[in-house]
Design a protein around this motif. Structure first.
Motif: not given
Length: 187
Positions: A60-72, A93-96, A147-154
């Protein structure tokens, strides 16, 4: 703060928190970054509500908010970017979640506090109530380590193909140097 000033928020992954190397490095690179810490040991709807409370206060105070996330945290960033029509850049990112996090069912530990908790079927299944959609107003940027060993890039490539700017790298799940992605983060 000027309404045109870009503002950033970081959402961490499973078994991580605001003490993570990723969070600290992103803060160093971008300056002031809001940390949308959440309790990942609870059901997905409660975790989402926690993040969303923080997001609404900042947005509400920052209309140009950009989200950054990793994995979950990338999953939550993508979900909220669509809902609030926000820009986002996510890393591996985790997709499912109900499927991709299933191998981690059972005893888990926070990487920074060593707090023990159990990832249950109930928690995993709660994520099925939050499906991602590629129908987004702003195209997300997704950095994928081949080479992600945790979440399949495919899985991620298949789901987001033609709906996201996908940058393929030779990284593993844990990004070793966010400096390489600074221009992408600021875009």
């Amino acid at each position: 703060m000027n309404a045109n000033t870009q503002c950033f928020a970081y959402i961490h992954g499973l078994n991580s928190d605001k003490n993570s190397r990723s969070c600290k490095e992103i803060h160093t690179l971008l300056g002031s970054v809001h940390d949308f810490y959440y309790d990942y040991t609870q059901n997905a709807l409660l975790a989402l509500a926690e993040i969303e409370n923080k997001l609404s206060d900042v947005h509400k105070n920052n209309p140009n908010l950009k989200l950054i996330g990793s994995s979950l945290g990338g999953f939550f960033a993508l979900y909220l970017a669509r809902k609030y029509q926000l820009s986002c850049t996510v890393f591996n990112p985790v997709t499912f979640p109900s499927e991709q996090l299933a191998p981690f069912k059972g005893k888990n530990y926070n990487f920074y506090t060593n707090r023990e908790w159990n990832l249950t079927d109930e928690i995993l299944q709660s994520y099925t109530r939050l499906p991602l959609s590629t129908d987004m107003k702003l195209m997300p940027a997704i950095v994928l380590g081949l080479n992600d060993e945790t979440v399949s890039p495919t899985v991620t490539i298949h789901f987001w193909k033609h709906h996201a700017k996908i940058l393929l790298t030779t990284e593993e799940h844990s990004i070793t140097n966010y400096q390489k992605y600074l221009s992408l983060l600021k875009k």
